[in-house]
Design a protein around this motif. Structure first.
Motif, PDB file in Angstrom:
ATOM      1  N   LYS A   1       0.701  -1.191   0.203  1.00 14.14           N
ATOM      2  CA  LYS A   1      -0.141  -0.030  -0.066  1.00 14.14           C
ATOM      3  C   LYS A   1       0.871   1.181  -0.223  1.00 14.14           C
ATOM      4  CE  LYS A   1      -2.471   0.823   3.833  1.00 14.14           C
ATOM      5  NZ  LYS A   1      -3.414   0.618   5.086  1.00 14.14           N
ATOM      6  N   TYR A   2       2.256   0.916  -0.296  1.00 19.24           N
ATOM      7  CA  TYR A   2       3.172   2.191  -0.099  1.00 19.24           C
ATOM      8  C   TYR A   2       3.619   2.660  -1.344  1.00 19.24           C
ATOM      9  CZ  TYR A   2       2.549   0.693   4.488  1.00 19.24           C
ATOM     10  OH  TYR A   2       2.171   0.244   5.756  1.00 19.24           O
TER      11      TYR A   2
ATOM     12  N   PRO B   1      -0.621  13.145   5.490  1.00 16.33           N
ATOM     13  CA  PRO B   1      -0.380  11.643   5.834  1.00 16.33           C
ATOM     14  C   PRO B   1       0.802  11.338   6.985  1.00 16.33           C
ATOM     15  CG  PRO B   1      -1.148  11.758   3.693  1.00 16.33           C
ATOM     16  CD  PRO B   1      -0.776  13.162   3.970  1.00 16.33           C
TER      17      PRO B   1
ATOM     18  N   VAL C   1      -3.417   7.153   1.105  1.00 14.44           N
ATOM     19  CA  VAL C   1      -4.427   5.865   0.330  1.00 14.44           C
ATOM     20  C   VAL C   1      -5.954   6.160   0.572  1.00 14.44           C
ATOM     21  CG1 VAL C   1      -4.481   4.683   2.640  1.00 14.44           C
ATOM     22  CG2 VAL C   1      -4.482   3.387   0.406  1.00 14.44           C
TER      23      VAL C   1
ATOM     24  N   VAL D   1      -9.750   5.507   0.994  1.00 16.80           N
ATOM     25  CA  VAL D   1     -10.522   4.900   1.889  1.00 16.80           C
ATOM     26  C   VAL D   1     -11.278   3.529   1.081  1.00 16.80           C
ATOM     27  CG1 VAL D   1     -12.196   4.515   3.520  1.00 16.80           C
ATOM     28  CG2 VAL D   1     -10.732   6.542   3.605  1.00 16.80           C
ATOM     29  N   ARG D   2     -10.952   2.301   1.403  1.00 17.89           N
ATOM     30  CA  ARG D   2     -11.679   1.409   0.736  1.00 17.89           C
ATOM     31  C   ARG D   2     -12.191   0.508   1.874  1.00 17.89           C
ATOM     32  NH1 ARG D   2      -9.997   0.524  -4.660  1.00 17.89           N
ATOM     33  NH2 ARG D   2      -8.176   1.800  -5.416  1.00 17.89           N
ATOM     34  N   PRO D   3     -13.262  -0.532   1.449  1.00 14.74           N
ATOM     35  CA  PRO D   3     -13.524  -1.383   2.543  1.00 14.74           C
ATOM     36  C   PRO D   3     -12.586  -2.570   2.904  1.00 14.74           C
ATOM     37  CG  PRO D   3     -14.513  -1.845   0.403  1.00 14.74           C
ATOM     38  CD  PRO D   3     -13.721  -0.643   0.139  1.00 14.74           C
ATOM     39  N   SER D   4     -12.638  -3.276   3.739  1.00 15.22           N
ATOM     40  CA  SER D   4     -11.828  -4.360   4.136  1.00 15.22           C
ATOM     41  C   SER D   4     -11.739  -5.332   2.896  1.00 15.22           C
ATOM     42  CB  SER D   4     -12.443  -4.829   5.441  1.00 15.22           C
ATOM     43  OG  SER D   4     -12.044  -4.095   6.431  1.00 15.22           O
ATOM     44  N   GLN D   5     -10.705  -5.937   3.112  1.00  8.94           N
ATOM     45  CA  GLN D   5     -10.474  -7.082   2.011  1.00  8.94           C
ATOM     46  C   GLN D   5     -11.428  -8.354   2.270  1.00  8.94           C
ATOM     47  OE1 GLN D   5      -6.439  -8.866   3.183  1.00  8.94           O
ATOM     48  NE2 GLN D   5      -6.532  -6.869   4.031  1.00  8.94           N
TER      49      GLN D   5
ATOM     50  N   THR E   1      -4.079  -6.335   0.909  1.00  3.76           N
ATOM     51  CA  THR E   1      -4.491  -4.965   1.228  1.00  3.76           C
ATOM     52  C   THR E   1      -6.104  -4.836   1.330  1.00  3.76           C
ATOM     53  OG1 THR E   1      -3.718  -3.894  -0.415  1.00  3.76           O
ATOM     54  CG2 THR E   1      -2.372  -3.786   1.448  1.00  3.76           C
ATOM     55  N   GLU E   2      -6.494  -3.459   1.807  1.00  2.00           N
ATOM     56  CA  GLU E   2      -8.068  -3.126   1.751  1.00  2.00           C
ATOM     57  C   GLU E   2      -8.650  -3.151   0.235  1.00  2.00           C
ATOM     58  OE1 GLU E   2      -7.136  -0.199   4.506  1.00  2.00           O
ATOM     59  OE2 GLU E   2      -6.308   1.206   3.017  1.00  2.00           O
ATOM     60  N   GLY E   3      -9.802  -3.233   0.376  1.00  2.00           N
ATOM     61  CA  GLY E   3     -10.375  -3.171  -0.849  1.00  2.00           C
ATOM     62  C   GLY E   3     -10.361  -4.438  -2.019  1.00  2.00           C
ATOM     63  N   CYS E   4      -9.518  -5.300  -1.684  1.00  2.00           N
ATOM     64  CA  CYS E   4      -9.325  -6.625  -2.476  1.00  2.00           C
ATOM     65  C   CYS E   4     -10.612  -7.585  -2.418  1.00  2.00           C
ATOM     66  CB  CYS E   4      -8.025  -7.264  -2.184  1.00  2.00           C
ATOM     67  SG  CYS E   4      -6.735  -6.300  -2.703  1.00  2.00           S
TER      68      CYS E   4
ATOM     69  N   PHE F   1     -15.063   0.067   9.820  1.00  2.00           N
ATOM     70  CA  PHE F   1     -15.817   1.204   9.891  1.00  2.00           C
ATOM     71  C   PHE F   1     -16.514   1.847  11.327  1.00  2.00           C
ATOM     72  CE2 PHE F   1     -15.681   0.186   5.486  1.00  2.00           C
ATOM     73  CZ  PHE F   1     -15.305   1.396   4.892  1.00  2.00           C
TER      74      PHE F   1
ATOM     75  N   ARG G   1     -19.120  -0.532  -2.954  1.00  2.00           N
ATOM     76  CA  ARG G   1     -18.459  -0.169  -4.202  1.00  2.00           C
ATOM     77  C   ARG G   1     -19.596   0.574  -5.388  1.00  2.00           C
ATOM     78  NH1 ARG G   1     -16.526  -4.782  -1.784  1.00  2.00           N
ATOM     79  NH2 ARG G   1     -14.413  -4.970  -2.034  1.00  2.00           N
TER      80      ARG G   1
ATOM     81  N   ILE H   1     -11.825  -8.775   6.072  1.00  2.00           N
ATOM     82  CA  ILE H   1     -10.489  -8.731   7.096  1.00  2.00           C
ATOM     83  C   ILE H   1      -9.799  -7.251   6.656  1.00  2.00           C
ATOM     84  CG2 ILE H   1      -8.290  -9.413   7.708  1.00  2.00           C
ATOM     85  CD1 ILE H   1      -9.485 -12.233   7.156  1.00  2.00           C
TER      86      ILE H   1
ATOM     87  N   ASP I   1      -6.994  -4.093   7.372  1.00  2.00           N
ATOM     88  CA  ASP I   1      -5.451  -4.298   7.241  1.00  2.00           C
ATOM     89  C   ASP I   1      -4.868  -4.360   8.306  1.00  2.00           C
ATOM     90  OD1 ASP I   1      -5.443  -4.044   4.502  1.00  2.00           O
ATOM     91  OD2 ASP I   1      -4.478  -2.250   4.308  1.00  2.00           O
TER      92      ASP I   1
END
Lengths: 382, 372
Positions: A36-37, A75, A279, A281-285, A299-302, B36, B267, B295, B297
């Motif tokens: 994520k970097y 950040p 980064v 903001v996205r939902p969790s994976q 990482t998040e959003g996957c 969240f 989404r 899950i 991060d």
């Protein structure tokens, strides 16, 4: 303006041509890394965690992605009333203007920026190194040893020593000789391209260097040798820990793969020295019912429905059912459709790999450019 | 984008049935959906509709909420003009009635330039295009528009929520009630009201003169019942859950594991914003088994995770099994611990070989560890 004890200047103009096509649309410090970097996050987070609140970023090559990543520096806690982060591209003045002709010249052209903070010390960093380091310890070493310049060094294997600037030191770690990429290295102490100078001392040398038409205007090639020749006190600061200059596709791939253990040397999961980044903001994976994940960073959003082994997924990737990702790096927003095998590959941002495809042969690293739509029999693999 | 609207969050929500998660916080700041907080959804809805003036009126237990919302920057509400305004009360002043909270902060209402108000609670989880509700409100010509959802499972999903009766031809509200769990079908009030700011101010004053110790909702419907105002109903057709009890909280989290729900919530063109915590990515160690789980991060997963929602900085050690669980932030589940249908609140360590089991309708709640 409030006086600063130490300010940092980050050299971020590098083209990173050996990292192409990753650097096709952005400079090397802006290249994504570690899930994520971006590469520059390491130097910036080190500054922030070391209590440095004034940072100049010297840019030249394709800076747009870097500019929007850095923004006003929030950040990294670098949106400050006094100091903060400043992007410093080449500029015009009454006397004309010039591109940055070298690392030293880039800082020289921004002496007025530095002067306004009247710093006692100045930290020169590279924006394309992967490492976690407390610059406060290096500054203590600089002050305690009464140095004019302190150079961070690390032990490298003898066979690799000729790729680096090598420091030959006495038993107090005072530098007696500096050789840039020597054929027959006398020591294995390599310069990491991280310097602390007593500011006024550096200022003198930068001004002198700028007047020399034959100079390369480079810290390693000109400033350090000139200081040594004048018997200034140069001290080595030994750093132990992970440090990598990701210069090539294969070293980039390796450095990413180095992260795939909980106690990796980079200490990616050590939250006492956090890495900051900008980064969305996205939902969790979401890991699906039939997913299989082994030894991977996600990482998040996957959304993972398929199989992921020894790989790194950046934010917002989708791995469909029956897809297999092995030894690969999949960057932000890329979609891997059904029945695809990705083997030892780097797939850049926002690609779509269509169903029933095979990417990579497991030997050479396959690289897919950003925004590609990869149909079966795709020929654009780098 | 809607103009001339401000949003007011009325956080006087009923916490009776969700006590174990709200001993240290308000419902609005209860963690949900792995990364969240409850309030993130409605706050994002408001921001995504283009509203830039948001007042949050909270009850006394607001440390966690203040910490979460801060100056509103994650929602782009840290501004010179308008932005986020947080109103809360010290422990000394126990105020439980929203009318009084609103009245105490009238100056904010007067000063705000917007002519209209969206008054909302935080605990209805949905991703809604509020500009559609505004359009419907303005087309109706009514004094107030109430947003509702038509539920076919109201006796389970929306217990204790307010309901409204709607004339289906005219979309006018004809009456109100409370869902005590007898009916499957109900028009559940989502506690989102659109009206002129002047009307809101009038209502607050009128109510204050009569008796301030009652809810704004009652005051509003008193006005409606005596014929002083007209009320339009706007039906929201998307996913909604109401976080007003432990079982509703558990179900809502489990809903997030359904692709159609998470796609709708997360989404769409309207992202859900939340506070950034700068956690590293999550690492899945060799030997882990993960399926159908959300899950965050910052996790280290070595054991088995199934049908669960896992928050940030959670470590699941070797041999541990987490099934049908909701694990909040900063939790260690040590080797060979077995958890089934458990909600684990923040900062807890589950020691080795522990076995904990709730059931689907009565999940076991392990309360937050107090740092004392």
């Amino acid at each position: 303006m409030a006086k600063k004890n130490m300010i940092a200047m980050i050299l971020a103009g590098g083209q990173g041509s050996r990292l192409s096509p990753m650097t096709k649309v952005m400079c090397k410090p802006a290249v994504s890394f570690g899930g994520k970097y971006r590469i520059i996050d390491f130097a910036l987070s080190n500054c922030s965690n070391s209590g440095i609140d004034t940072v100049g970023i010297l840019t030249q090559f394709k800076p747009q992605a870097l500019n929007s990543h850095i923004g006003i520096g929030s950040p990294w806690d670098l949106d400050r009333v006094h100091g903060g982060v400043a992007m410093l591209p080449p500029y015009m003045s009454e006397q004309g203007g010039d591109w940055y002709k070298g690392t030293a010249n880039a800082v020289y052209q921004n002496l007025s920026f530095c002067d306004q903070y009247d710093p006692k010390y100045i930290l020169i960093l590279s924006g394309d190194h992967i490492y976690k380091m407390d610059y406060r310890k290096m500054l203590s070493r600089h002050i305690d040893s009464g140095a004019d310049a302190t150079i961070a060094v690390m032990q490298v294997p003898l066979e690799e020593a000729s790729r680096f600037g090598i420091m030959n030191t006495d038993d107090e770690d005072v530098v007696v000789e500096f050789e840039e990429k020597p054929k027959h290295p006398k020591s294995t102490l390599a310069s990491m391209g991280i310097y602390i100078f007593t500011y006024q001392k550096l200022r003198e040398y930068l001004v002198k260097d700028a007047e020399d038409p034959n100079s390369n205007y480079d810290f390693g090639k000109n400033i350090i040798p000139a200081m040594l020749a004048n018997n200034e006190r140069l001290v080595a600061y030994r750093f132990e820990g992970y440090w990598k200059d990701v210069g090539t596709i294969s070293s980039y791939w390796e450095a990413n793969m180095d992260l795939l253990s909980v106690d990796n040397e980079v200490k990616l999961f050590d939250t006492s020295w956090k890495l900051y980044t900008d980064v969305a903001v996205r939902p969790s994976q979401y890991i699906g019912c039939e997913a299989k994940i082994e030894n991977s960073i996600i990482t998040e959003g996957c959304v993972v429905e398929g199989e992921v082994t020894n790989s790194i997924l950046f934010p917002g990737c989708v791995v469909a059912k029956n897809a297999r990702i092995v030894d690969s790096i999949i960057m932000e927003g890329t979609v891997i459709e059904d029945n695809v095998i990705v083997n030892k590959s780097i797939i850049l941002e926002n690609c779509v790999v269509k169903a029933n495809n095979v990417i990579g042969n497991g030997d050479d690293i396959a690289v897919i450019e950003a925004n590609s739509v990869v149909e079966p029999n795709y020929s654009g693999v780098n | 984008m809607i103009k001339d609207y401000m949003a007011i969050f009325n956080l006087a929500e009923n916490e009776t049935d969700i006590r174990s998660l709200t001993t240290n916080r308000s419902i609005a700041s209860v963690p949900i959906a792995s990364r969240f907080r409850v309030v993130d959804f409605m706050l994002s809805n408001v921001v995504n509709a283009g509203i830039t003036n948001v007042g949050v009126f909270s009850k006394s237990n607001s440390r966690s909420l203040v910490d979460h919302i801060g100056d509103g920057k994650p929602w782009d509400l840290s501004r010179k003009n308008d932005g986020l305004f947080l109103f809360n009360h010290g422990i000394m002043e126990m105020i439980n009635y929203d009318s009084k909270i609103l009245k105490n902060n009238m100056e904010y209402l007067y000063r705000s330039k917007s002519e209209n108000v969206i008054l909302t609670s935080s605990y209805m989880i949905c991703n809604m295009d509020l500009s559609e509700a505004v359009k419907a409100h303005e087309a109706s010509g009514c004094d107030v528009t109430v947003v509702y959802t038509e539920s076919n499972n109201a006796h389970v999903d929306f217990q204790n929520c307010y309901t409204i009766c709607v004339d289906e031809e005219t979309n006018r509200v004809t009456g109100r009630g409370k869902n005590l769990g007898f009916d499957e079908k109900a028009n559940v009030c989502m506690e989102i009201f659109l009206m002129k700011k002047s009307l809101l101010i009038n209502l607050i004053y009128k109510n204050a003169r009569v008796q301030s110790a009652r809810s704004f909702y009652s005051a509003l419907f008193d006005e409606f019942n005596n014929g002083s105002i007209t009320m339009n109903a706007y039906k929201f057709g998307g996913y909604v859950s109401c976080i007003n009890s432990i079982s509703a909280y558990y179900r809502a989290n489990m809903d997030m594991l359904k692709m159609e729900v998470s796609t709708e919530l997360f989404r769409s063109q309207r992202p859900v914003y939340t506070k950034i915590k700068d956690e590293p990515p999550t690492i899945y160690v060799k030997g882990c088994q993960v399926s159908n789980s959300l899950i965050a991060d910052g996790c280290i997963i070595k054991g088995t995770v199934k049908n669960s929602v896992i928050g940030r900085f959670v470590e699941v050690e070797e041999g541990a099994v987490v099934e049908n669980c909701i694990i909040l932030q900063n939790i260690k589940i040590k080797a060979n611990a077995k958890l089934h249908n458990v909600i684990v609140d923040k900062n807890v360590t589950i020691s080795e070989n522990t076995e904990l089991r709730g059931n689907e309708n009565f999940p076991l709640v392990i309360e937050k560890k107090n740092l004392l």
